[in-house]
Write a protein that holds these residues in place. Sequence first.
Motif, PDB file in Angstrom:
ATOM      1  N   GLU A   1       0.836  -1.206   0.000  1.00  0.00           N
ATOM      2  CA  GLU A   1       0.000   0.000   0.000  1.00  0.00           C
ATOM      3  C   GLU A   1       0.872   1.259   0.000  1.00  0.00           C
ATOM      4  O   GLU A   1       1.974   1.271   0.536  1.00  0.00           O
ATOM      5  CB  GLU A   1      -0.894   0.052   1.250  1.00  0.00           C
ATOM      6  N   PRO A   2       0.370   2.336  -0.566  1.00  0.00           N
ATOM      7  CA  PRO A   2       1.072   3.625  -0.487  1.00  0.00           C
ATOM      8  C   PRO A   2       0.954   4.205   0.929  1.00  0.00           C
ATOM      9  O   PRO A   2       0.211   3.667   1.762  1.00  0.00           O
ATOM     10  CB  PRO A   2       0.333   4.497  -1.505  1.00  0.00           C
ATOM     11  N   LEU A   3       1.662   5.280   1.191  1.00  0.00           N
ATOM     12  CA  LEU A   3       1.564   5.961   2.486  1.00  0.00           C
ATOM     13  C   LEU A   3       1.310   7.438   2.244  1.00  0.00           C
ATOM     14  O   LEU A   3       2.069   8.110   1.537  1.00  0.00           O
ATOM     15  CB  LEU A   3       2.856   5.768   3.295  1.00  0.00           C
ATOM     16  N   HIS A   4       0.230   7.949   2.843  1.00  0.00           N
ATOM     17  CA  HIS A   4      -0.181   9.329   2.592  1.00  0.00           C
ATOM     18  C   HIS A   4       0.216  10.300   3.705  1.00  0.00           C
ATOM     19  O   HIS A   4       0.517  11.461   3.432  1.00  0.00           O
ATOM     20  CB  HIS A   4      -1.706   9.397   2.406  1.00  0.00           C
ATOM     21  N   VAL A   5       0.162   9.808   4.949  1.00  0.00           N
ATOM     22  CA  VAL A   5       0.409  10.697   6.097  1.00  0.00           C
ATOM     23  C   VAL A   5       1.296  10.001   7.115  1.00  0.00           C
ATOM     24  O   VAL A   5       1.085   8.834   7.449  1.00  0.00           O
ATOM     25  CB  VAL A   5      -0.918  11.114   6.789  1.00  0.00           C
TER      26      VAL A   5
ATOM     27  N   SER B   1      -3.879  16.673  -7.212  1.00  0.00           N
ATOM     28  CA  SER B   1      -4.950  16.946  -6.240  1.00  0.00           C
ATOM     29  C   SER B   1      -4.594  16.564  -4.806  1.00  0.00           C
ATOM     30  O   SER B   1      -5.394  16.772  -3.887  1.00  0.00           O
ATOM     31  CB  SER B   1      -6.218  16.181  -6.649  1.00  0.00           C
ATOM     32  N   TYR B   2      -3.393  15.993  -4.586  1.00  0.00           N
ATOM     33  CA  TYR B   2      -3.040  15.585  -3.219  1.00  0.00           C
ATOM     34  C   TYR B   2      -1.550  15.786  -2.932  1.00  0.00           C
ATOM     35  O   TYR B   2      -0.692  15.436  -3.747  1.00  0.00           O
ATOM     36  CB  TYR B   2      -3.387  14.110  -2.967  1.00  0.00           C
ATOM     37  N   THR B   3      -1.271  16.346  -1.761  1.00  0.00           N
ATOM     38  CA  THR B   3       0.100  16.493  -1.277  1.00  0.00           C
ATOM     39  C   THR B   3       0.237  15.730   0.037  1.00  0.00           C
ATOM     40  O   THR B   3      -0.521  16.001   0.980  1.00  0.00           O
ATOM     41  CB  THR B   3       0.454  17.981  -1.023  1.00  0.00           C
ATOM     42  N   PRO B   4       1.156  14.753   0.109  1.00  0.00           N
ATOM     43  CA  PRO B   4       1.334  13.997   1.352  1.00  0.00           C
ATOM     44  C   PRO B   4       1.764  14.909   2.502  1.00  0.00           C
ATOM     45  O   PRO B   4       2.346  15.984   2.257  1.00  0.00           O
ATOM     46  CB  PRO B   4       2.428  12.989   1.002  1.00  0.00           C
TER      47      PRO B   4
ATOM     48  N   ILE C   1      11.474   6.758   4.504  1.00  0.00           N
ATOM     49  CA  ILE C   1      10.188   6.439   3.857  1.00  0.00           C
ATOM     50  C   ILE C   1       9.658   7.598   3.002  1.00  0.00           C
ATOM     51  O   ILE C   1       8.556   7.523   2.462  1.00  0.00           O
ATOM     52  CB  ILE C   1       9.111   5.981   4.872  1.00  0.00           C
ATOM     53  N   ALA C   2      10.457   8.656   2.865  1.00  0.00           N
ATOM     54  CA  ALA C   2      10.036   9.803   2.035  1.00  0.00           C
ATOM     55  C   ALA C   2       9.641   9.391   0.616  1.00  0.00           C
ATOM     56  O   ALA C   2       8.637   9.896   0.088  1.00  0.00           O
ATOM     57  CB  ALA C   2      11.133  10.864   2.003  1.00  0.00           C
ATOM     58  N   PRO C   3      10.388   8.478  -0.038  1.00  0.00           N
ATOM     59  CA  PRO C   3       9.967   8.079  -1.389  1.00  0.00           C
ATOM     60  C   PRO C   3       8.559   7.493  -1.431  1.00  0.00           C
ATOM     61  O   PRO C   3       7.819   7.698  -2.397  1.00  0.00           O
ATOM     62  CB  PRO C   3      11.015   7.029  -1.780  1.00  0.00           C
TER      63      PRO C   3
ATOM     64  N   THR D   1       2.717   9.295  -3.408  1.00  0.00           N
ATOM     65  CA  THR D   1       1.273   9.575  -3.353  1.00  0.00           C
ATOM     66  C   THR D   1       0.947  10.987  -3.834  1.00  0.00           C
ATOM     67  O   THR D   1      -0.215  11.361  -3.938  1.00  0.00           O
ATOM     68  CB  THR D   1       0.721   9.401  -1.918  1.00  0.00           C
ATOM     69  N   SER D   2       1.982  11.766  -4.109  1.00  0.00           N
ATOM     70  CA  SER D   2       1.774  13.143  -4.552  1.00  0.00           C
ATOM     71  C   SER D   2       1.118  13.179  -5.930  1.00  0.00           C
ATOM     72  O   SER D   2       1.459  12.410  -6.822  1.00  0.00           O
ATOM     73  CB  SER D   2       3.123  13.868  -4.591  1.00  0.00           C
TER      74      SER D   2
END
Length: 324
Positions: A104-108, A156-159, A145-147, A152-153
């Motif tokens: 899964e991706p990570l958003h926050v 319409s969305y900025t982590p 984990i920044a990459p 997810t950027s």
Amino acid sequence: MSFPTFTFNTTADEVATAFAQQIQSKNVLITGTSMNGIGFETARVLAKHANLVIITGYNAERLALAEEAIKKEIPEANIRPLILDLSCLASVRKAAAEVNAYTEPLHVLVHNAAAPGGKFKLTVDNLETQMAIAQIGPFLLTKRIAPKLLATSSASYTPRVVYVSSGSHRVLSGFDLDMVAHPDPEKYTSGGGYSQAKSANILAAIELSKRAKGRINAYSLHPGVILTNIHQNEESKAGFIAAGVLGPDGLPNTSGRTKWKTMAQGAATTLVAAFDPRLEAKPGAYLVDCVEANNKIAPHASDPETAAKLWNVTEEIIGEPFSF
């Protein structure tokens, strides 16, 4: 779309309900999620809406209790425990590798963990414990984990990366950069160490936002004064009693100027920092009572030169550059 105005009394559930659409489908990692803490409350509330909530801690037994408590209340919650000891750089690297291996991706990413005060203590890496857990461990985790966050950027969305700081950072007259890399027991006090660590949180949010140039937005916040497991820790309780935050009985001192929040109110500002769309144009902002309050940052914690120097010092400590 219009959103409600939040106040001192706003609860985490009220914030999550207001931003349910923003939280839906998001994956969030929260550090320091032991029960009876605001990290646990943050995870519990998010579990009702988010796609995945990763809870962390260095104690597997306590981590299991937190997971069990959330699933008992919210059976459909997607909770994933992750062993993470922020006081040990090797543990941070191991945990980061696990996160990077998730499909899964990570958003926050929410940096909520804090060390109890008490006597001067060094970690296995010869770092002062409070600074290690608040700044150096989180810096390394974010870097590793920044990459995954950056992936997810989109248009319409900025982590986001959120640092749970404290209004106690204002106690200091200045930030001692030398104490970060070269902790000195002669200069250390429990309260001073805590304020240094919390100042570092604010500086880190400012500098991360600056260096990410719009690809990651970072925020810091004062959650309010809440009776948590840190206040009940035997090592730190005496300091809180001496400061008048707790009474001689170890319970909240409600006769002074301190306005206490409930756990539900205490976790609210974290959720605002993580999901409020109104903060999109305010990277690096500091929040109090669920709203931007940059005017409440002490000068030493908002100085751009200090923020840059702290970043560079922390890079040297972990032995890894962190650039975008």
